[in-house]
Motif scaffolding. Sequence first.
Motif: not given
Lengths: 259, 267
Positions: A131-135, B52, B54, B74, B78, B81-82, B84, B86, B164
């Motif tokens: 999720e954090m890798m945008a997948v 992030g 979540q 969403r 996303y 998040r590209h 970022m 973690m 992060l």
Amino acid sequence: MAQRPITLTVIADMLAGLGRSTLFLLRVIAGLPSLVLRPSLVIQQLYAVGVLSLIIIIVSGTFVGMVLGLQGYNTLRNFGAAESLGVIVALSLLRELGPVVTALLFAGRAGSAVAAEIGLMRATEQLSAMEMMAVDPVRRVVAPRFLAGMLSMPLLSAIFTALGIFGGYLVGVELLGVDAGAYWGQIQNAASFEDDVLNGIIKSLVFGVVVSWIAVYQGYHSMPTSEGVSRATTSTVVVSSLAILALDFVLTGLMFTGD
Amino acid sequence: MDDPLVEIRGLRFRRGRRVIFDGVDLVIPRGRITAVMGPSGTGKTTLLRLIGGQLRPDAGTLRVDGISVPELRRKELYGLRHRMGMLFQSGALLTDLSVFENVAFPLREHTDLPEALVRDVVLMKLELVGLRGAWRLMPDELSGGMARRVALARAIVLDPMMILYDEPFVGLDPISMGVVVRLIRRLNDALGLTSIIVTHDVHEVTAIADMCYLLSEGKVMGAGSPQTLANSDSEWVRQFMNGLDDGPVPFHYPAPDLARDLLGDAV
């Protein structure tokens, strides 16, 4: 706040669970079209849930057919109808035992494996990392497993049924001396494609969807602990088995009444 | 602090009945390493998940690079998040993929780069964390420190603006710890990143952090450079920074009088 009666709470929890799992299923279904561009993901899972379940399906199918042949022969002989053995074996397998026993075995072999795998990915933060890798893990992890389960079940059920009929032949014809022509001929006469084969395929497809849905839902929503994963695995097998048996009754009622 | 990358104002968040954050204000400066410290269970990891996207806060604003994270859909989330990366406590490597494929994973998911370029980028990132030679290994063949370095290579593979770190020093031997500590500083400066490190390892993080926040009981108990915090007037901050066993956080769990207990009155 007034205390609600416990039965109401249980019913409300069940409805909430059903709602959550339905929403999850819709998310999974929405992820299916993207798999057209990633066939390798599905092929990998077809191997994991389908091919790796082959052994148990082949062995069980053959033995179930052999037992049917033995029991059927002993009963039919009393009525002088041993020649009808093929029909008994084929119809029981096509209509009921093929889809149902395959689905129960499938839930135990593949369903539990999928739930445990996804549950462990949750526990080891692999899903969060995606999720954090945008997948989206539902598209990347859940959808391929769901689709593979849905596609594998009818194929496994077909293999189970075919080998069951062959097992019945081995015992009935080769061992007990039923006429081979009568065995195959009676099957050809009595089994109809639409009523028996097609309905069996529909059943196995429905079971495939239900078992895969339960497995991915339980795995995805398991608690991220070892106890949570073990509970998800157990629930997958228990809930799937109950759902298969209950649905089988409903589907049989819809398909085969009024014959 | 003229150019904040992350700005958090009046953040409130609760889990069930438990209040995790009760009006937290936090500013993370761009291009620096900021440490967020606090005792176990204060919601440090929750803070990273809020940044992030979540989790969503119950109240307050949370902006990353000027974008209000809780309001994002969403797809937009996303997109953010590209930019970022973690690093999870366990590394969170995908166990069915090799080291190479783990680092290549974001590239394969988000870009259409030719295989030769993917290979070059992955090997360069692995070189940065000193593990180019380990590209063939599977995650279960790596030590804890190596797994975290591979995860770090994966986190920087899309050249993010921010990383992060969730408890990056937990469970590492002294050598691996030193490697990871220096790596975080080196990567931050070499790649022009902004780093947020959530940890309770005061000693390690103060060696590299430019700015520290101390969280406890849902509030910010202290903020400033490591030097400022070490010389803080607050007893609580001094107890935490120096690891003293007694102070505002008592050594003893609340109990009745010892003499009464020993005489058998209480039990």
